[in-house]
Design an enzyme around this catalytic site. Structure first.
Site: not given
Length: 292
Positions: A131-132
């Site tokens: 998800c960064g």
């Protein structure tokens, strides 16, 4: 061996300044077309080289930066310190600059405790790739705490202006190409003592930091200030504060986050340094009380 100027219309030129050894040419001459009715415009131009440079620690690649291929030993040391990989320069035991087919590797051998910390950081980053930077832990990691710097007098207006007038004399790559940033260390009178250039503003500052520490050790940033040809972002303030720079002067604007971090660090931050004027956003010797 990596050769960035393999195009037959591009000729390599080896120039980085007298004290900035380069592994590969930093400036190239290329064929161009000039439009717009410019009489006598040449059919060639000088352009800045840009190559991938891998930061490799104890055999493990950590990051790849696009950079000018000069002063790379300075770059490796400065990057390692300002990114928190090393706590002090003595933890870098050995380095080699290796040019390969795909680019340049800075092969650095660092202390075991530093490498263990780096590996732990890499594991944490790998666990968040789905998800960064999307959680509080990720955001906290993105904006590290900026340390306090020693309290020193802010540069005199005359010193800032003197350094600004002479900056171009220390930017041979910029003079030839118009495509590089510069970072310079200036004494309290505004005399430029040392400068580095790169296509990346962060890289230029890292190179300057590495050069100063290699040459002057713990007293590298005792008396004077850093002048940069770019804007003053949060990263530029943080990199400066980590090594004890008390005053940062930028030719362009400062961001709000950079100003807040400079004030928390007790740093003098000046932006829009132009002939005859500059803007003081924070003074390390007399911090404003209001918050942004």
């Amino acid at each position: 061996m990596f050769r960035p100027s393999s195009n037959p219309g591009v000729a390599a030129m080896a120039t980085c300044g007298p004290d900035q050894p380069n592994v590969l040419p930093a400036v190239c001459k290329t064929l161009v077309e000039v439009r717009g009715g410019i009489n006598g415009a040449p059919g060639s131009d000088y352009v800045a080289e840009e190559v991938p440079v891998a930061m490799v620690y104890n055999g493990v690649s950590h990051a790849v930066m696009m950079a000018s291929p000069c002063a790379l030993e300075d770059f490796g040391l400065g990057f390692s310190l300002t990114e928190g990989i090393l706590d002090h320069p003595e933890q870098l035991f050995q380095w080699d600059v290796v040019a390969g087919e795909q680019g340049i590797s800075l092969e650095m051998h660092i202390a075991g405790e530093c490498f263990a910390r780096l590996k732990k950081q890499r594991r944490n980053m790998a666990g968040r790739t789905g998800c960064g930077l999307c959680g509080t832990e990720s955001l906290a990691h993105a904006i590290r705490a900026t340390p306090r710097v020693p309290t020193r007098p802010a540069p005199a207006d005359e010193a800032v202006q003197r350094a600004l007038r002479n900056l171009s004399d220390h930017q041979p790559l910029q003079e030839q190409t118009g495509a590089t940033h510069g970072a310079a260390w200036c004494d309290n009178q505004g005399r430029i003592q040392q400068a580095r250039e790169d296509v990346g503003r962060h890289n230029a500052l890292d190179k300057l930091i590495g050069a100063r520490i290699r040459d002057h050790g713990a007293r590298a940033f005792d008396d004077g200030f850093v002048l940069i040809s770019s804007r003053a972002s949060y990263e530029m303030v943080q990199k400066s504060a980590i090594v004890g720079v008390s005053s940062l002067i930028a030719v362009s604007a400062a961001t709000a986050l950079a100003i807040r971090e400079a004030r928390k660090a007790g740093m003098t931050l000046i932006g829009f340094a132009r002939p005859g004027r500059h803007v003081i956003y924070a003074r390390g010797d007399d911090q404003p009380s209001e918050e942004m």
